[in-house]
Write a protein that holds these residues in place. Structure first.
Motif, short mmCIF file in Angstrom:
data_model
loop_
_atom_site.label_atom_id
_atom_site.label_comp_id
_atom_site.label_asym_id
_atom_site.label_seq_id
_atom_site.Cartn_x
_atom_site.Cartn_y
_atom_site.Cartn_z
N TYR A 151 0.88 -1.15 0.00
CA TYR A 151 0.00 0.00 0.00
C TYR A 151 0.93 1.22 0.00
CZ TYR A 151 -3.73 -3.17 1.52
OH TYR A 151 -4.65 -4.18 1.62
N PHE A 157 1.58 5.57 -0.29
CA PHE A 157 0.97 6.84 0.07
C PHE A 157 1.92 7.99 -0.23
CE2 PHE A 157 -2.25 4.66 2.59
CZ PHE A 157 -1.60 3.49 2.94
N PHE A 172 6.25 13.49 1.59
CA PHE A 172 6.71 12.21 2.09
C PHE A 172 6.00 11.07 1.37
CE2 PHE A 172 9.28 13.56 5.61
CZ PHE A 172 8.72 14.74 6.05
N GLY A 212 -1.90 -2.72 4.87
CA GLY A 212 -2.99 -1.76 4.75
C GLY A 212 -2.70 -0.57 5.63
N GLY A 213 -2.88 0.62 5.12
CA GLY A 213 -2.45 1.82 5.82
C GLY A 213 -3.09 2.03 7.17
N GLY A 214 -4.23 1.41 7.41
CA GLY A 214 -4.88 1.61 8.69
C GLY A 214 -4.55 0.56 9.72
N ALA A 215 -3.86 -0.50 9.30
CA ALA A 215 -3.67 -1.64 10.17
C ALA A 215 -2.30 -1.75 10.78
CB ALA A 215 -4.00 -2.93 9.42
N ASP A 216 -1.32 -1.09 10.21
CA ASP A 216 0.01 -1.11 10.80
C ASP A 216 0.70 0.21 10.53
OD1 ASP A 216 2.22 -2.85 8.46
OD2 ASP A 216 0.73 -1.28 8.16
N GLY A 217 1.82 0.38 11.18
CA GLY A 217 2.54 1.63 11.03
C GLY A 217 3.09 1.81 9.63
N LEU A 218 3.25 3.04 9.24
CA LEU A 218 3.80 3.36 7.93
C LEU A 218 5.31 3.52 8.01
CD1 LEU A 218 1.23 6.07 6.76
CD2 LEU A 218 1.19 3.61 6.34
N PHE A 235 8.18 5.62 6.25
CA PHE A 235 8.29 6.83 5.45
C PHE A 235 9.66 6.95 4.79
CE2 PHE A 235 4.53 9.40 6.30
CZ PHE A 235 3.98 8.75 7.39
N GLY A 236 9.67 7.61 3.65
CA GLY A 236 10.92 8.06 3.07
C GLY A 236 11.42 9.30 3.79
N MET A 279 -6.94 1.24 15.99
CA MET A 279 -5.49 1.38 15.91
C MET A 279 -5.08 2.84 16.09
SD MET A 279 -4.67 -1.80 15.11
CE MET A 279 -3.01 -1.76 14.45
N PHE A 319 -1.33 5.17 16.52
CA PHE A 319 0.11 5.07 16.33
C PHE A 319 0.77 6.36 16.83
CE2 PHE A 319 -0.43 1.48 13.50
CZ PHE A 319 -1.66 1.71 12.92
N TYR A 346 4.40 8.57 16.32
CA TYR A 346 5.58 8.76 15.50
C TYR A 346 6.44 9.88 16.08
CZ TYR A 346 3.23 6.18 11.70
OH TYR A 346 2.60 5.22 10.92
N SER A 355 12.63 12.55 8.65
CA SER A 355 11.36 11.94 8.32
C SER A 355 10.68 11.43 9.60
CB SER A 355 11.58 10.79 7.35
OG SER A 355 10.35 10.26 6.93
N LEU A 358 8.18 5.48 13.27
CA LEU A 358 7.16 4.90 14.13
C LEU A 358 7.75 4.54 15.48
CD1 LEU A 358 4.21 3.81 14.35
CD2 LEU A 358 5.11 1.61 13.56
N GLY A 390 -5.70 4.70 12.54
CA GLY A 390 -5.91 3.90 11.35
C GLY A 390 -7.34 4.00 10.88
N GLY A 391 -7.49 4.27 9.58
CA GLY A 391 -8.82 4.27 8.97
C GLY A 391 -8.89 3.17 7.93
N ASP A 442 -7.68 1.75 5.05
CA ASP A 442 -6.52 1.77 4.14
C ASP A 442 -5.69 3.03 4.22
OD1 ASP A 442 -8.38 0.03 1.56
OD2 ASP A 442 -7.12 -0.75 3.18
N GLU A 443 -5.79 3.79 5.28
CA GLU A 443 -4.95 4.98 5.39
C GLU A 443 -4.85 5.39 6.85
OE1 GLU A 443 -8.00 7.25 3.01
OE2 GLU A 443 -7.22 8.84 4.28
N GLN A 444 -3.99 6.37 7.11
CA GLN A 444 -3.86 6.91 8.46
C GLN A 444 -4.09 8.41 8.43
OE1 GLN A 444 -0.28 5.79 10.62
NE2 GLN A 444 -0.49 3.66 9.95
#
Lengths: 115, 112
Positions: A32, A34, A90, A97-103, A105-106, B31, B33, B35, B42, B45, B96-97, B99-101
């Motif tokens: 996924y 972003f 970024f 999936g973006g909502g289920a675990d941490g992202l 980042f670059g 969820m 998080f 950071y 950057s 997490l 967490g939403g 498919d995105e945060q």
């Protein structure tokens, strides 16, 4: 482990010119992807995301990005830069999936718009 | 989408002290998080906080330094303990939403 590489810590373009910000990722599963934008002294705002389906995704403020699996890339483009686009951008990846675990980042790309 | 607020928005603290950052969401979420964004860097997490369970920390972050609470589905806190100047960063919470945060505005911490 997943990772993100953004080529160019600073990119400068003239107002009205094409914006191209590069992002390459590494992931062991279908990712996924972003793009987030951060304006000075503000939080992160989602520009666009790729989950599944169409590989060309359109986002807010005229930005779009294309997922290219063969190149492991997710470059961000905008046909015509505006002064208000000046910000930090970024690219991020998630494997669950973006909502289920941490992202992940670059390092970010600072976009400078020249008048 | 979700609307997220953080308190404080910024603070200046002395080394050796602790600061607790609050994160409030306008809807129930599973969820959350936390950071860290060090100056000019950057986002990294720190941990994932699910309601009703212990937070899960990423490599390089430990509970003694960054204890997290998640008492309900709309609220979480992150404490930065025994601070040093290296802890000067922006700390952001996200939720967490689908498919995105969604990210909060961040807490800018300066340790002197």
């Amino acid at each position: 482990a997943q990772s993100v590489t953004q080529l160019g810590s600073h990119v400068s373009v003239s107002e009205g010119a094409l914006v191209l910000l590069r992002c390459n990722y590494s992931s062991s599963v279908p990712p996924y992807l972003f793009w987030y934008v951060q304006y000075p002294n503000q939080g992160l705002q989602l520009l666009l995301k790729y989950t599944t389906g169409a590989t060309l995704v359109k986002g807010i403020n005229g930005f779009e990005a294309e997922f290219k699996k063969s190149e492991t890339s997710f470059h961000l483009t905008k046909p015509s830069a505006h002064m208000s686009d000046a910000a930090e951008y970024f690219c991020a990846v998630s494997e669950a999936g973006g909502g289920a675990d941490g992202l992940t980042f670059g390092k970010g790309t600072h976009l400078i718009i020249q008048p | 989408s979700a609307v997220i607020s953080q308190k404080p928005s910024r603070d200046i603290c002395q080394r050796g002290t602790s600061l607790t950052i609050q994160c409030q969401v306008d809807s129930q979420v599973t969820m959350m998080f936390w950071y860290r964004q060090q100056p000019g860097q950057s986002l990294t997490l720190i941990a994932t906080a699910n309601q009703g369970s212990e937070a899960t920390y990423e490599s390089g972050f430990v509970i003694d330094k960054f204890p997290i609470s998640r008492p309900n589905l709309t609220f979480s806190t992150l404490t930065v303990s025994n601070m040093s100047p290296e802890d000067s960063s922006i700390y952001l919470c996200s939720v967490g939403g689908m498919d995105e945060q969604y990210f909060g505005p961040g807490t800018r911490l300066t340790v002197t």
